[in-house]
Write an enzyme that holds these catalytic residues in place. Structure first.
Site, PDB file in Angstrom:
ATOM      1  N   ASP A 153      33.792 -17.272 -18.570  1.00 22.77           N
ATOM      2  CA  ASP A 153      33.583 -16.469 -17.361  1.00 22.77           C
ATOM      3  C   ASP A 153      33.585 -14.974 -17.677  1.00 22.77           C
ATOM      4  O   ASP A 153      34.282 -14.189 -17.019  1.00 22.77           O
ATOM      5  CB  ASP A 153      34.667 -16.776 -16.315  1.00 22.77           C
ATOM      6  CG  ASP A 153      34.915 -18.260 -16.144  1.00 22.77           C
ATOM      7  OD1 ASP A 153      33.944 -19.028 -16.174  1.00 22.77           O
ATOM      8  OD2 ASP A 153      36.082 -18.660 -15.988  1.00 22.77           O
ATOM      9  N   GLU A 186      28.704 -22.087  -8.095  1.00 17.88           N
ATOM     10  CA  GLU A 186      29.829 -21.181  -8.281  1.00 17.88           C
ATOM     11  C   GLU A 186      29.401 -20.006  -9.157  1.00 17.88           C
ATOM     12  O   GLU A 186      28.240 -19.885  -9.537  1.00 17.88           O
ATOM     13  CB  GLU A 186      31.010 -21.918  -8.931  1.00 17.88           C
ATOM     14  CG  GLU A 186      30.731 -22.420 -10.341  1.00 17.88           C
ATOM     15  CD  GLU A 186      31.904 -23.159 -10.974  1.00 17.88           C
ATOM     16  OE1 GLU A 186      32.838 -23.553 -10.238  1.00 17.88           O
ATOM     17  OE2 GLU A 186      31.880 -23.347 -12.211  1.00 17.88           O
ATOM     18  N   HIS A 227      28.194 -19.041 -15.818  1.00 12.27           N
ATOM     19  CA  HIS A 227      29.178 -18.070 -15.320  1.00 12.27           C
ATOM     20  C   HIS A 227      29.009 -16.708 -15.988  1.00 12.27           C
ATOM     21  O   HIS A 227      29.780 -16.307 -16.850  1.00 12.27           O
ATOM     22  CB  HIS A 227      30.607 -18.551 -15.477  1.00 12.27           C
ATOM     23  CG  HIS A 227      31.513 -17.850 -14.502  1.00 12.27           C
ATOM     24  ND1 HIS A 227      32.260 -18.518 -13.568  1.00 12.27           N
ATOM     25  CD2 HIS A 227      31.744 -16.533 -14.290  1.00 12.27           C
ATOM     26  CE1 HIS A 227      32.929 -17.647 -12.828  1.00 12.27           C
ATOM     27  NE2 HIS A 227      32.617 -16.419 -13.242  1.00 12.27           N
ATOM     28  N   ARG A 243      34.578 -22.311 -24.929  1.00 14.81           N
ATOM     29  CA  ARG A 243      33.481 -21.639 -24.224  1.00 14.81           C
ATOM     30  C   ARG A 243      33.522 -20.184 -24.673  1.00 14.81           C
ATOM     31  O   ARG A 243      34.534 -19.509 -24.495  1.00 14.81           O
ATOM     32  CB  ARG A 243      33.646 -21.768 -22.703  1.00 14.81           C
ATOM     33  CG  ARG A 243      33.502 -23.191 -22.202  1.00 14.81           C
ATOM     34  CD  ARG A 243      33.637 -23.280 -20.691  1.00 14.81           C
ATOM     35  NE  ARG A 243      35.011 -23.026 -20.247  1.00 14.81           N
ATOM     36  CZ  ARG A 243      35.368 -22.900 -18.973  1.00 14.81           C
ATOM     37  NH1 ARG A 243      34.446 -22.974 -18.015  1.00 14.81           N
ATOM     38  NH2 ARG A 243      36.625 -22.689 -18.646  1.00 14.81           N
TER      39      ARG A 243
END
Length: 319
Positions: free
Chosen positions: A19, A201, A265, A298
């Site tokens: 993110d 999202e 994201h 990630r």
């Protein structure tokens, strides 16, 4: 303009930082924040160049509480500079109810957000008469300005059973209060938004050529994670759902040929030469040990955005 010759694209840039959010301040400095693997606080990095963020010192500016609100799952912080102060927008749960995810706000009145003092403003406040916003699983808030107005976009779950994550927009009254009730922007309509979970999202905003491009991420957080996009004109009423056009297919998805899996994201910035840059996270392997949400691999990556003949952004991993 500073050269960014050290930048490499579509490969791990900052390891184990999901993110990712990059903000370039008016003084030219870049700031970086992201979800930490332990989900236990918020850290910031600062550099005079985008490339320099990779090796910049990481400073923990806020730690989760030991219990109650803001004590578990500290997710997706974003750093914004509004009305002469710094704000961190993030989501968090409670140790006693780890999935009671709600949006929160921190404020810093000092010049440097890495060394300044952060004040907790608490949960984001819905507008008077809004009985729905932030009363269920809510996260991934972003803030942008257009036409002299400031807007807040976030994801919130509705329904029963496994629930559905939609994106909503509202106009802001001030940095921690909304001025209008929520408006639904998008719900998971298509198959690529419904893998594992029905999810929209992670909204992010890119404003160019008189348009507002709002990207978002869809499906569960594994290799099927991908990026969709909505487009509106800056002249349109942004609180009218009809002003937004949704792309039928993902604008960015896994590329086995390049070893990039589950891209999403994201945030947007510009490099030292003024090129538009997509900052996103992705995996480099298809095998995920355990729950994808708790797998740390990630990584933050960069992509130089291309523009087509109609002035629309093109997100190409092979570019």
């Amino acid at each position: 303009m500073m050269s960014e010759t050290k930048l490499r694209y579509n490969e791990p840039w900052i390891l184990q930082r999901a993110d990712p959010y990059v903000y370039r301040h008016t003084d030219g400095n870049y700031y970086f924040t992201a979800s930490l693997p332990a989900y236990d606080g918020i850290a910031l990095r600062k550099s005079a160049t985008l490339a320099g963020l990779a090796d910049a010192e990481e400073v923990m500016v806020w730690k989760k509480h030991t219990s109650g609100p803001m004590s578990e799952h500290i997710w997706a912080p974003e750093l914004h500079y509004l009305d002469g102060r710094w704000y961190l927008y993030f989501a968090a749960g409670e140790k006693e109810d780890i999935w009671k995810i709600r949006p929160y706000v921190l404020e810093c009145a000092d010049a440097d957000p890495l060394t300044g003092s952060w004040k907790e403003l608490g949960k984001m406040n819905a507008a008077p008469g809004d009985e729905f916003s932030f009363e269920a699983f809510s996260l991934d808030a972003t803030v942008f300005e257009s036409g002299g107005q400031r807007y807040y976009v976030w994801a919130e779950k509705v329904g029963v059973g496994r629930q559905i994550s939609n994106l909503y927009i509202a106009r802001m009254k001030d940095p921690n209060h909304l001025d209008t009730v929520q408006v639904l922007l998008t719900t998971p309509d298509y198959d690529w938004e419904r893998v594992g979970f029905w999810v929209d999202e992670g909204p992010a905003v890119l404003q160019r050529n008189g348009n507002i491009y709002l990207t978002y991420s869809a499906s569960e957080t594994g290799i099927c994670y991908c990026m969709g996009m909505l487009t509106a004109s800056e002249q349109d009423d942004l609180l009218d759902p009809a002003s937004w056009k949704k792309e039928r297919y993902p604008v960015l998805q896994s590329s086995p040929a390049h070893g990039v899996y589950g891209p999403g994201h994201n945030s947007f910035t510009v490099d030292g030469e003024g090129n538009d840059i997509l900052v996103y996270h992705a995996r480099t392997k298809t095998e995920i040990t355990g729950n994808p949400l708790y797998n740390p691999n990630r990584h933050a990556m960069l992509m130089k955005i291309k523009w087509d003949s109609q002035g629309r952004p093109v997100f190409a991993i092979d570019g």
